[in-house]
Design a protein around this motif. Structure first.
Motif, PDB file in Angstrom:
ATOM      1  N   UNK A 158       0.817  -1.221   0.000  1.00  0.00           N
ATOM      2  CA  UNK A 158       0.000   0.000   0.000  1.00  0.00           C
ATOM      3  C   UNK A 158       0.846   1.264   0.000  1.00  0.00           C
ATOM      4  N   UNK A 159       1.884   1.311   0.813  1.00  0.00           N
ATOM      5  CA  UNK A 159       2.679   2.541   0.883  1.00  0.00           C
ATOM      6  C   UNK A 159       3.289   2.875  -0.479  1.00  0.00           C
ATOM      7  N   UNK A 160       3.519   1.863  -1.308  1.00  0.00           N
ATOM      8  CA  UNK A 160       4.120   2.095  -2.622  1.00  0.00           C
ATOM      9  C   UNK A 160       3.072   2.547  -3.620  1.00  0.00           C
ATOM     10  N   UNK A 161       1.943   1.790  -3.716  1.00  0.00           N
ATOM     11  CA  UNK A 161       0.950   2.177  -4.717  1.00  0.00           C
ATOM     12  C   UNK A 161       0.243   3.476  -4.339  1.00  0.00           C
ATOM     13  N   UNK A 162       0.072   3.719  -3.050  1.00  0.00           N
ATOM     14  CA  UNK A 162      -0.586   4.972  -2.656  1.00  0.00           C
ATOM     15  C   UNK A 162       0.275   6.176  -3.016  1.00  0.00           C
ATOM     16  N   UNK A 588     -13.729   6.358   4.853  1.00  0.00           N
ATOM     17  CA  UNK A 588     -14.640   5.947   3.790  1.00  0.00           C
ATOM     18  C   UNK A 588     -14.886   4.455   3.896  1.00  0.00           C
ATOM     19  N   UNK A 589     -15.829   3.976   3.086  1.00  0.00           N
ATOM     20  CA  UNK A 589     -16.137   2.543   3.072  1.00  0.00           C
ATOM     21  C   UNK A 589     -15.053   1.729   2.377  1.00  0.00           C
ATOM     22  N   UNK A 590     -14.081   2.403   1.734  1.00  0.00           N
ATOM     23  CA  UNK A 590     -12.985   1.691   1.085  1.00  0.00           C
ATOM     24  C   UNK A 590     -11.712   1.700   1.931  1.00  0.00           C
ATOM     25  N   UNK A 591     -11.796   2.240   3.135  1.00  0.00           N
ATOM     26  CA  UNK A 591     -10.638   2.297   4.012  1.00  0.00           C
ATOM     27  C   UNK A 591     -10.311   0.899   4.550  1.00  0.00           C
ATOM     28  N   UNK A 592      -9.028   0.621   4.739  1.00  0.00           N
ATOM     29  CA  UNK A 592      -8.614  -0.693   5.238  1.00  0.00           C
ATOM     30  C   UNK A 592      -9.219  -1.000   6.605  1.00  0.00           C
ATOM     31  N   UNK A 593      -9.383   0.026   7.428  1.00  0.00           N
ATOM     32  CA  UNK A 593      -9.958  -0.201   8.758  1.00  0.00           C
ATOM     33  C   UNK A 593     -11.399  -0.687   8.647  1.00  0.00           C
ATOM     34  N   UNK A 594     -12.136  -0.145   7.687  1.00  0.00           N
ATOM     35  CA  UNK A 594     -13.513  -0.591   7.503  1.00  0.00           C
ATOM     36  C   UNK A 594     -13.541  -1.996   6.904  1.00  0.00           C
TER      37      UNK A 594
END
Length: 614
Positions: A158-162, A588-594
């Motif tokens: 994630x840190x790379x693609x983000x 958001x609903x796409x957040x990893x925490x959700x």
């Protein structure tokens, strides 16, 4: 070198610029009174081989100087008219330019001159009357919130693609700021699960729309990596039209350079702001991008003048704060946009984007027909299941047999009534052909025990629902249905039931996304976001998948279905979550925490007795 523009530069100009000073003095001295009107734009492009310096004046008190490099363009705000002055050799030139026009610098008889690009005259359509408004106050720059997502096939951490996508969006936003005073700001980042069985781009876009809800952003941009390189032409990206809520872009090809990836993103965001395909081969809106042109050091990713005019006027409407849809642009902005489209259609008569965007411009309310169509045999099979439940409800409503007769229970209610209906539906479905039985059971049950009207009036599902059950049949069913509950709550039954039906109609991912979308809507209402409701949605999807795949036999359900076997205990799950609290905790609903919270709900479902027995 880029375009140079000094917004603070006022007359007079520096003394070493004698010729431009003369031009500026003539310009101000000859200034005439201009009546201010709605904000518009003049697009100027340099078609010469050398840089061009010129001065623009909007009022007697202020003039601004510009420098255009070869082939560059600049949009200049205009209230009715502006004056332009430039050095043309022996005699400086001065012109009055009307708002919402396009002009080119060129060399004529070895002297610099300015030529107006003729836009076709388009007969204006009858516009609905609008209430009188005061003069608009425009914000300096309109910001569009964006959500960036990758699918489950993205190979990088994630840190790379983000970081990669945020940098790309920043570069794209800078291009739009120069062309139409609109910027894109990333407010959320997330992931979604794409169906690897889909290879048609249109179906993938539709799946993305159904699964991902952009809130709190205005537009969700998905980068999918599930594809392999196909032969021939292929879609590198797509959206449905101006200001549509979703954009899907293919991210898979490793041989595509960062510059080409940026160009694909800018191309699709251009469509978002009303830009259509252009015949100019240096425009980012040329129909076939990914042609390696943007890899050249001298190539600059940008828009052609006609599309710049369109996007600027759409941006002006956005900056006004009064934007009600692409088809409801203010008439004074819609007319030049329609004229630009008419000109582009002459250059590209067979291009679908010009044709479709023109239709959308003239259609105040756009309705996309995405209704679900099913075979007549499935509709008939679903009707049989639904009829079995309705007849069972009628018997329960007015029992006539002995109290201990299994086929005529005495006034069942609550969870026991739900279990009775599910068993009757499963028994009826078990008599159907094997290729229809599971789907008919889930659809029939989804309609039968759902007392809401959400799916009956939803544009996607309405046609199917009304073919299965008429309005009169629905009224009769609801009259005798009673109060079937799950875990003692009536409101959980439709959540479970609708998820069963949507899993068949749209697929499990879209069904779950629909439940999330419903809760996000509730988060802005007094009821708030409910993980209890979402638990019932997830339970319905998991149940439907196992029934659809014949992992749970219908005969078993007909004999011994129990609510506690398929819906987990709801104690301790939070409810009534406001939008502010949801945003603070999950963004958001796409957040990893959700996503992790949904995974916990799914694990609780799979730990139930109904699945442990498998």
């Amino acid at each position: 070198m880029g375009l140079k523009y000094d917004p603070k530069a006022r007359m007079p100009l520096p003394p070493n610029r004698h010729r431009l000073l003369l031009v500026a003095i003539l310009l101000v001295a000859g200034w005439f009174c201009l009546e201010p009107a709605e904000a518009g734009v003049v697009v100027i492009r340099n078609r010469t081989a050398a840089k061009v310096d010129f001065v623009i004046a909007q009022t007697e008190a202020e003039a601004r100087r510009y420098t255009l490099q070869p082939n560059q363009l600049v949009p200049i705000p205009a209230e009715d008219r502006i004056l332009i002055a430039f050095d043309a050799g022996a005699a400086p030139r001065r012109y009055s330019l009307r708002a919402n026009s396009i002009h080119y610098f060129l060399t004529r008889e070895n002297k610099l001159d300015l030529n107006r690009f003729p836009l076709p005259s388009v007969t204006p359509r009858q516009e609905p009357p609008k209430p009188s408004e005061t003069k608009e106050t425009l914000e300096p720059l309109h910001t569009i919130p964006v959500m960036l997502l990758v699918d489950d096939n993205e190979p990088a951490l994630r840190r790379i693609w983000e970081k990669r996508l945020r940098e790309r969006m920043t570069a794209a936003s800078a291009i739009f700021e120069r062309h139409c005073r609109v910027r894109f700001e990333v407010v959320a980042v997330g992931t979604w699960t794409s169906d690897d069985r889909l290879f048609d781009f249109g179906k993938s876009l539709r799946e993305f729309e159904l699964i991902v809800k952009p809130a709190p952003a205005r537009v969700a941009i998905g980068f999918t990596s599930q594809y392999r390189i196909p032969r021939g032409l292929t879609h590198l990206g797509g959206t449905r039209g101006p200001l549509h809520s979703h954009i899907l872009i293919r991210e898979w090809a490793q041989h595509i350079s960062p510059a080409e990836r940026l160009e694909v993103l800018v191309h699709e965001l251009g469509h978002f702001l009303g830009a259509v395909h252009s015949i100019e081969d240096d425009s980012v809106m040329r129909p076939k991008i990914g042609d390696h042109r943007s890899n050249a050091r001298a190539f600059q990713i940008g828009f052609d003048p006609l599309n710049t005019l369109v996007m600027y006027l759409v941006g002006e409407q956005l900056r006004s704060g009064r934007f009600y849809g692409f088809g409801r642009l203010q008439p004074e902005r819609k007319a030049p946009v329609r004229s630009a489209y008419a000109q582009l259609s002459k250059f590209m008569p067979g291009d679908e984007s010009v044709k479709n965007f023109t239709l959308l411009l003239d259609r105040p309310y756009t309705v996309h027909n995405h209704s679900i169509r099913q075979s007549g045999s499935l509709i008939a099979a679903t009707q049989k299941v639904l009829r079995a439940v309705t007849e069972s409800a009628q018997r329960n409503h007015q029992p006539t047999g002995p109290e201990d007769a299994a086929e005529t229970p005495r006034q069942l209610s609550g969870d026991r009534l739900t279990e009775y209906y599910v068993r009757q539906a499963a028994a009826a479905a078990d008599e159907l052909p094997s290729d229809l039985a599971a789907r008919a059971f889930l659809l029939g049950l989804g309609i039968a025990i759902d007392h809401s009207s959400l799916l009956r009036y939803n544009p996607v599902t309405a046609s199917f629902y009304r073919q299965v059950e008429s309005n009169q049949q629905r009224r009769e069913r609801l009259r005798v249905l009673g109060e079937p509950t799950m875990r003692g709550r009536r409101d959980l039954t439709p959540h479970f039931a609708m998820s069963c039906a949507l899993t068949v109609l749209l697929g499990p991912q879209a069904a779950e996304a629909a439940g999330v979308a419903k809760e996000l809507t509730d988060a802005r209402r007094p009821s708030g976001f409910s993980f209890v409701d979402l638990s019932a949605d997830v339970a319905g999807v998991v149940f439907a998948i196992h029934v659809r795949d014949e992992k749970i036999p219908l005969a078993s359900l007909a004999h011994s279905f129990a609510v506690d076997d398929y819906l987990p205990d709801i104690n301790g799950l939070p409810e009534g979550i406001s939008w502010d609290d949801f945003f603070e905790n999950f963004t958001s609903a796409q957040d990893d925490r959700f996503h992790r919270q949904k995974t916990v709900l799914r694990q609780r479902v799979l730990a139930l007795p109904g699945y442990r027995r498998l």
